[in-house]
Each structure stands twice: as structure tokens, then as C-alpha cells.
Design an enzyme around this catalytic site. Structure first.
Site, PDB file in Angstrom:
ATOM      1  N   ASN A   7     -12.255 -12.055  -6.944  1.00 64.57           N
ATOM      2  CA  ASN A   7     -12.293 -11.295  -5.514  1.00 64.57           C
ATOM      3  C   ASN A   7     -13.457 -10.645  -5.491  1.00 64.57           C
ATOM      4  O   ASN A   7     -13.828  -9.472  -5.694  1.00 64.57           O
ATOM      5  CB  ASN A   7     -10.955 -10.640  -5.184  1.00 64.57           C
ATOM      6  N   ARG A  93     -11.244 -15.845  -4.467  1.00 68.04           N
ATOM      7  CA  ARG A  93     -10.665 -15.632  -3.121  1.00 68.04           C
ATOM      8  C   ARG A  93     -11.980 -15.891  -1.962  1.00 68.04           C
ATOM      9  O   ARG A  93     -12.916 -15.186  -2.615  1.00 68.04           O
ATOM     10  CB  ARG A  93     -10.070 -14.387  -3.082  1.00 68.04           C
ATOM     11  N   HIS A 182      -5.537 -12.949   5.873  1.00 65.37           N
ATOM     12  CA  HIS A 182      -4.416 -12.642   4.752  1.00 65.37           C
ATOM     13  C   HIS A 182      -3.535 -13.901   4.875  1.00 65.37           C
ATOM     14  O   HIS A 182      -2.535 -13.565   4.139  1.00 65.37           O
ATOM     15  CB  HIS A 182      -3.540 -11.575   5.579  1.00 65.37           C
ATOM     16  N   GLY A 212      -1.680  -2.955   5.534  1.00 63.38           N
ATOM     17  CA  GLY A 212      -2.666  -2.323   4.689  1.00 63.38           C
ATOM     18  C   GLY A 212      -3.575  -1.389   5.389  1.00 63.38           C
ATOM     19  O   GLY A 212      -3.162  -1.074   6.499  1.00 63.38           O
ATOM     20  N   ASN A 213      -4.807  -1.486   4.684  1.00 63.08           N
ATOM     21  CA  ASN A 213      -6.104  -0.747   5.370  1.00 63.08           C
ATOM     22  C   ASN A 213      -6.303  -1.794   6.388  1.00 63.08           C
ATOM     23  O   ASN A 213      -6.351  -1.360   7.715  1.00 63.08           O
ATOM     24  CB  ASN A 213      -7.275  -0.653   4.533  1.00 63.08           C
ATOM     25  N   GLY A 214      -6.368  -2.948   6.389  1.00 62.18           N
ATOM     26  CA  GLY A 214      -6.209  -4.323   7.209  1.00 62.18           C
ATOM     27  C   GLY A 214      -4.848  -4.776   7.416  1.00 62.18           C
ATOM     28  O   GLY A 214      -4.189  -4.803   6.379  1.00 62.18           O
ATOM     29  N   ARG A 243      -9.730   0.086  12.326  1.00 56.63           N
ATOM     30  CA  ARG A 243      -9.820  -0.892  13.536  1.00 56.63           C
ATOM     31  C   ARG A 243      -8.633  -0.809  14.377  1.00 56.63           C
ATOM     32  O   ARG A 243      -7.670  -0.640  14.452  1.00 56.63           O
ATOM     33  CB  ARG A 243      -9.579  -2.364  12.731  1.00 56.63           C
ATOM     34  N   ARG A 287      -0.834   7.855   4.457  1.00 58.20           N
ATOM     35  CA  ARG A 287      -0.193   8.763   3.972  1.00 58.20           C
ATOM     36  C   ARG A 287      -0.757  10.300   4.557  1.00 58.20           C
ATOM     37  O   ARG A 287       0.283  11.227   4.838  1.00 58.20           O
ATOM     38  CB  ARG A 287      -0.535   9.070   2.264  1.00 58.20           C
ATOM     39  N   GLY A 333       0.218  -2.096   1.076  1.00 55.76           N
ATOM     40  CA  GLY A 333       0.114  -0.612   0.763  1.00 55.76           C
ATOM     41  C   GLY A 333       1.078   0.014   1.743  1.00 55.76           C
ATOM     42  O   GLY A 333       1.932   0.653   1.197  1.00 55.76           O
ATOM     43  N   GLY A 335       3.466  -1.604   4.109  1.00 52.96           N
ATOM     44  CA  GLY A 335       4.572  -2.266   4.040  1.00 52.96           C
ATOM     45  C   GLY A 335       5.526  -2.158   2.937  1.00 52.96           C
ATOM     46  O   GLY A 335       6.754  -2.066   3.118  1.00 52.96           O
ATOM     47  N   GLU A 386      -1.447 -12.032  -4.129  1.00 52.36           N
ATOM     48  CA  GLU A 386      -2.599 -12.944  -3.779  1.00 52.36           C
ATOM     49  C   GLU A 386      -3.086 -13.554  -4.861  1.00 52.36           C
ATOM     50  O   GLU A 386      -3.466 -14.962  -5.041  1.00 52.36           O
ATOM     51  CB  GLU A 386      -3.594 -12.377  -2.904  1.00 52.36           C
TER      52      GLU A 386
HETATM   53  P1  ADP Z   1      -5.853  -3.023   1.671  1.00 49.79           P
HETATM   54  O1  ADP Z   1      -6.063  -3.651   2.943  1.00 49.79           O
HETATM   55  O2  ADP Z   1      -7.344  -2.356   1.462  1.00 49.79           O
HETATM   56  O3  ADP Z   1      -5.881  -3.722   0.281  1.00 49.79           O
HETATM   57  P2  ADP Z   1      -3.549  -1.636   0.733  1.00 49.79           P
HETATM   58  O4  ADP Z   1      -2.818  -2.905   0.983  1.00 49.79           O
HETATM   59  O5  ADP Z   1      -3.909  -0.872  -0.489  1.00 49.79           O
HETATM   60  O6  ADP Z   1      -5.191  -1.664   1.542  1.00 49.79           O
HETATM   61  O7  ADP Z   1      -2.903  -0.414   1.829  1.00 49.79           O
HETATM   62  C1  ADP Z   1      -3.575   0.629   1.804  1.00 49.79           C
HETATM   63  C2  ADP Z   1      -2.630   1.462   2.720  1.00 49.79           C
HETATM   64  O8  ADP Z   1      -1.495   1.670   2.304  1.00 49.79           O
HETATM   65  C3  ADP Z   1      -3.212   2.906   3.112  1.00 49.79           C
HETATM   66  O9  ADP Z   1      -2.999   3.289   4.604  1.00 49.79           O
HETATM   67  C4  ADP Z   1      -2.321   3.909   2.386  1.00 49.79           C
HETATM   68  O10 ADP Z   1      -1.937   5.259   2.924  1.00 49.79           O
HETATM   69  C5  ADP Z   1      -0.973   3.010   2.686  1.00 49.79           C
HETATM   70  N1  ADP Z   1      -0.017   3.450   1.490  1.00 49.79           N
HETATM   71  C6  ADP Z   1      -0.275   3.232   0.373  1.00 49.79           C
HETATM   72  N2  ADP Z   1       0.818   4.009  -0.317  1.00 49.79           N
HETATM   73  C7  ADP Z   1       1.477   4.596   0.425  1.00 49.79           C
HETATM   74  C8  ADP Z   1       2.818   5.515   0.566  1.00 49.79           C
HETATM   75  N3  ADP Z   1       3.447   5.987  -0.421  1.00 49.79           N
HETATM   76  N4  ADP Z   1       3.163   5.988   1.851  1.00 49.79           N
HETATM   77  C9  ADP Z   1       2.714   5.721   2.814  1.00 49.79           C
HETATM   78  N5  ADP Z   1       1.560   4.669   3.073  1.00 49.79           N
HETATM   79  C10 ADP Z   1       0.977   4.308   1.870  1.00 49.79           C
END
Ligand code: ADP
Length: 399
Positions: A7, A93, A182, A212-214, A243, A287, A333, A335, A386
Site C-alpha cells: 500500500n 492497493r 474503502h 476510521g480517520n476516513g 473532513r 479518543r 479504528g 468502529g 484489506e
Molecule cells: P485510517 O482511516 O487512518 O486507517 P483507523 O482505521 O486507524 O484510521 O482509525 C483511526 C481512528 O480510530 C481515530 O479517530 C482514532 O481515534 C480511532 N480509535 C482508535 N482506537 C480507538 C479507541 N480505543 N477508542 C476510540 N477511538 C479509537
């Protein structure tokens, strides 16, 4: 059979080496700061401690060579590959394939031309993905390569879901339509949900929430994506870390005039300064925002409210689009790891047959059904994978 999954970003490269006979990761790692001072690789062989090496990496070709060295055990870590002969293929990817590919493909010169034609659709992502592919072609010319696209799974959306209410000529001239992203994750978790429930995916209507972040949400009916929240770009849909997600489309012009900002600056605000960060003023990381909300900070609370309300509305809309709902899946992240987010999203959805079990909802980062036994709709947590989908598709396309 051993398959390497890559990736590639503009200055970073994530990789995983799979043993596809047993479907497990033999090694994984991250190369950072490619082309920037301080380049480094963090490589982990399964069951061993990570090894970090800092060395100048002028380009992606140098990064690929370093990854190969790490896999062969030349950087101090034990080898994951005895020789390069063991490497059957490389899967990449790739973010955007436009309408050109609805499934994964073997990469050849013709496919590379098509991917270059998609650069205007994904100017930030596709050039980096292409650099990674070309670097592997240079370093490992005899190893077959496969492209797996973020957009491919959503190519089954009907026209009514992907055409915007804009002059139709923009679709014909520029490919302006909803593509969705995604896709590999939505495909994996929806099909895994069917496996866990022991029901053929063809018989299920599932809403998958990749948060996640996205973040994006998809309506998966009979195993096919029929709608998704991201659009022409990944800016659309539910609010994200930085975003904005769905807003009134007149707002960018309004903000540009009101703040006297050029279009590029407005674009930056919508992509980098909005979402959880923009509302809470605290952070883009959920978090931190949840901690702020726990301390009673009103804007942090509001950010969580806006996020969860937005997700809830998509679930309701997609249940309507599919004439019913069998399962809701949470992944990525947020979810996988945020019980409070899942609880707020599912609150007040009993009318739809969603009844969350507060004790089961405590789970983090592993597969679980978190609804009550009596819940008509199953609510599930499924960690996404993925890379495994990319490795499986690569193996399949080797014939
Ligand atoms: P990306 O889209 O960059 O792959 P991720 O799937 O890693 O991102 O998700 C990142 C998000 O997940 C961040 O907003 C982070 O705060 C959230 N996150 C990770 N662990 C936890 C947790 N224990 N509680 C709440 N949010 C979390």
C-alpha cells in the site's frame, strides 16, 4: 505460496508478506519519509520484535529494495523469505480505477495506461500508487503484479445511486459521479458477516460502517454494493477526523467569498480543518474528543453527537434503499474500538429491529455480535482486513 501486499503513499509504504497456503502474515512493516531526510523502515517478522533501520531513501525504488532486504533477513531481522524465488506475486492497493475496473486485475502496460488516465480523479493517491507499482516492476521484473482497487466493489451501484443532480454532460465529459471508496473493506466485512451468521451473503441486506480517520458507509445487498456515502471524492458522506462530509454544496462558494479565500484554501479547510477537529477544536482523533466530552467540554460533546447522528441517518436511509436490514457491521479504528460511538449510533433504533446489548458492546478489536439475542437486526464488530483481500485476489488472478 507467498504473496507481498503493498500500500504505497507519496512518502510512505506499508507492506505485508502472506503465506497463502495457511493465510497468515509472515511479516509486515512500514517505510516512512521516502524522499525526505530521516527515511526509515520498521519491519516486524511474525512473533519477533520489530527492527527499525534508518537509512537514506531517495525514491520508492530504494524503498522497495529495502523492503526486499528486510524480508530476506538482511537488516538484522530473521528472514521471512529464504530467497526471492519464493515470492509468487505482489498485490497493490490502488485507490481509483474510475469505471475502468470493477474487479482486481493483473497489472500490465495496458492497465497502467488506464490507471494513469484515472489520475485526474485521484490526483493525490493514484500517482503514489503508480510509483509503487513501477518501483516493483523495476526491482522485481519477473514477479507478477495485481492491482486491487478501492473503487471496484462499488461499481455495482445502480445509476440512480451514482448520478448526481448536475448537468449530465459533466458525467460524460469528466466522469463526475459517485465512485465510493474503502471498497475492499466493505467487501471483506460484509462477506465475513455472512460467514459468521452462517447465511449466504446473497440473502442478506447489510449496512457496513467503516469508521476510521476516513469514514464511509455502504449498503450491501446480496453481497453487492448498491450505495455508499463517499462520492466523487472521499470528502463526502459522514463527518470524519478532519473532513466535513456532507454539507450544503453552496457552502464552499459562500466561505470563499465571506473569508476572501481562493478555492484551494477552501478545499484545504473542508479536507483538513473540519470534521471532529473543526467542531471540537480539540483533535481529529476520536479518543481525544471522547476524553474532552467526558470532561464536559461542550464542543467535544457536540462533535460526537454530530458524528453519531450522521451515521444513524445513513443506516436508516440504507435500510430504506434495501427494503429492510439484516445486519449492521462496525469496522476500522472507531468502529472496532469505540463502544460509546456504537451505542450512540444504535440508540433509538429499536423501530428498525436494532437492539444493542450494552455488555457485549464492550468488545474492542475482535469479531463479535453485539446485539441482544432478541434483536432482529444483528449488530456486529468485524476488524477489517484489506491486506488479506488483496492477497487472496492476487492469488486467484495468478490462476
Ligand atoms: P485510517 O482511516 O487512518 O486507517 P483507523 O482505521 O486507524 O484510521 O482509525 C483511526 C481512528 O480510530 C481515530 O479517530 C482514532 O481515534 C480511532 N480509535 C482508535 N482506537 C480507538 C479507541 N480505543 N477508542 C476510540 N477511538 C479509537
Amino acid at each position: 505460496m507467498k504473496i507481498l501486499v503493498i500500500n504505497c503513499g507519496s512518502s510512505s509504504l506499508k507492506y505485508q508478506l502472506f503465506d497463502m497456503d495457511k493465510e497468515y502474515a509472515l511479516a509486515k512493516g512500514l517505510v516512512e519519509r521516502i524522499g525526505i531526510a530521516g527515511s526509515r523502515i520498521k519491519h516486524t517478522k511474525a512473533g519477533e520484535s520489530p527492527v527499525t533501520v534508518e537509512t537514506p531513501l531517495p525514491d520508492h525504488k530504494a524503498a522497495i529494495r529495502l523492503v526486499i532486504d528486510a524480508l530476506l533477513g538482511r537488516n538484522g531481522a530473521p528472514p521471512a523469505l529464504a530467497s526471492l524465488e519464493e515470492l509468487a506475486a505482489v498485490g497493490h492497493r490502488v485507490v481509483h480505477a474510475g469505471e475502468k475496473f470493477a474487479t482486481s486485475v493483473r497489472l500490465d502496460d495496458k492497465v497502467m495506461v488506464a490507471l494513469r488516465e484515472c489520475i485526474p480523479l485521484a490526483p493525490l493517491h493514484n500517482p503514489a500508487n503508480i510509483m509503487g507499482i513501477e518501483a516493483v516492476m523495476d526491482v522485481l521484473p519477473r514477479v507478477p503484479q495485481v492491482g486491487v482497487f478501492d473503487t471496484a466493489f462499488h461499481q455495482t451501484m445502480p445509476e440512480r445511486a451514482f448520478i448526481y443532480g448536475l448537468p449530465y454532460g459533466y458525467y460524460e465529459k469528466y466522469g463526475v459521479r459517485r465512485y465510493g471508496f474503502h471498497g475492499t473493506s466493505h467487501y471483506y466485512v460484509s462477506h465475513r458477516a455472512a460467514e459468521i451468521l452462517g447465511v449466504p451473503v446473497e440473502r442478506l441486506s447489510i449496512v457496513t460502517c467503516h469508521l476510521g480517520n476516513g469514514s464511509s458507509i455502504a449498503a450491501v445487498q446480496g453481497g453487492r454494493s448498491i450505495d455508499t456515502s463517499m462520492g466523487f471524492t472521499p470528502l463526502a458522506g459522514v463527518m470524519m477526523g478532519t473532513r466535513c462530509g456532507d454539507i450544503d454544496p453552496a457552502l464552499p462558494v459562500f466561505i470563499s467569498k465571506a473569508e476572501r479565500l481562493p478555492a484551494a484554501d477552501v478545499d484545504l479547510i473542508l479536507n483538513k480543518k473540519s470534521g471532529l477537529l473543526g467542531i471540537s477544536g480539540v483533535s481529529s482523533d476520536l479518543r481525544d474528543v471522547e476524553e474532552g466530552a467526558d470532561r464536559g467540554e461542550s464542543r467535544a460533546k457536540l462533535a460526537v453527537d454530530v458524528l453519531t447522528y450522521g451515521i444513524k441517518k445513513y443506516i436508516g436511509a440504507y435500510a430504506a434503499a434495501m427494503n429492510g436490514l439484516d445486519a449492521v457491521v462496525f469496522t476500522a479504528g472507531i468502529g472496532e474500538n469505540s463502544p460509546p460511538t456504537r451505542a450512540k449510533v444504535c440508540e433509538g433504533m429499536e423501530f428498525l429491529g436494532i437492539e444493542l446489548d450494552p455488555a457485549k458492546n464492550g468488545v474492542r478489536g475482535k469479531e463479535a455480535i453485539i446485539s441482544k439475542d432478541t434483536s432482529r437486526v444483528k449488530v456486529m464488530v468485524i476488524p477489517t482486513d484489506e491486506e488479506l483481500v488483496i492477497a487472496r485476489d492476487t492469488k486467484r488472478l495468478l490462476g
